[in-house]
Design a protein around this motif. Structure first.
Motif: not given
Length: 170
Positions: A140-162
């Motif tokens: 049996v596999t149970i999937f919980g409710e999706p959890r979204v993190s608190k928004t955080n400041k970033m010093p630079q843009p996120p790196p592009p995906p590979p």
């Protein structure tokens, strides 16, 4: 420019339960169509579950329902759950697992005071019953409710995906 980021994760809980019916021939002879034997209760994802085994089918009324059946039952009272589950029978000769019900999502609701279950009919073979017992596995596999993190400041843009790999077929 100011960058911020957040993430989304889905909690997953998974558990497995083995249910063995010993003296299967006796159980089959003494259990009427529509009656069942129930496994012990097991917990997954904050809910209690059990496997029901109907040796002579899950309905006395309909001949089509007189095939042996396995059912996953939500035992937690007054609950609503969505689960992905798999039911397997163990071949007593080779030890191989035969998937009777593949991973599919089922909805369960016990708020109305009724049992809530989902299952599958199957054909018993000698390989499943060698030694006069039947071994069932339930995952049996149970999937919980999706959890979204608190928004955080970033010093630079996120790196592009590979970059996606490409294969050159010659």
């Amino acid at each position: 420019m100011t960058w911020t980021a957040s993430t989304c994760t889905t909690p997953i809980a998974q558990g497995a339960h083995a249910f063995t019916v010993y003296q299967h021939g006796l159980v089959k002879r003494t259990t009427a169509a529509g009656e069942f034997v129930r496994s012990g209760t097991f917990a997954v994802g904050g809910y209690d579950w059990a496997v029901r085994y109907y040796p002579n089918g899950d309905s006395a009324a309909e001949a089509a329902c007189r095939q042996p059946s396995l059912v996953l039952e939500l035992m937690t009272a007054d609950a609503v759950a969505s689960a992905v589950y798999e039911l397997k029978a163990v071949d007593q000769v080779t030890g191989e697992r035969l998937v009777l019900r593949e991973d599919k999502t089922a909805a369960f609701d016990t708020r109305n005071g009724q049992f809530s279950c989902s299952g599958v009919q199957f054909v018993e073979t000698r390989a499943f019953l060698a030694g006069d017992f039947l071994s069932i596995e339930c995952i049996v596999t149970i999937f919980g409710e999706p959890r979204v993190s608190k928004t955080n400041k970033m010093p630079q843009p996120p790196p592009p995906p590979p970059a996606a790999e490409t294969s050159d077929v010659s």
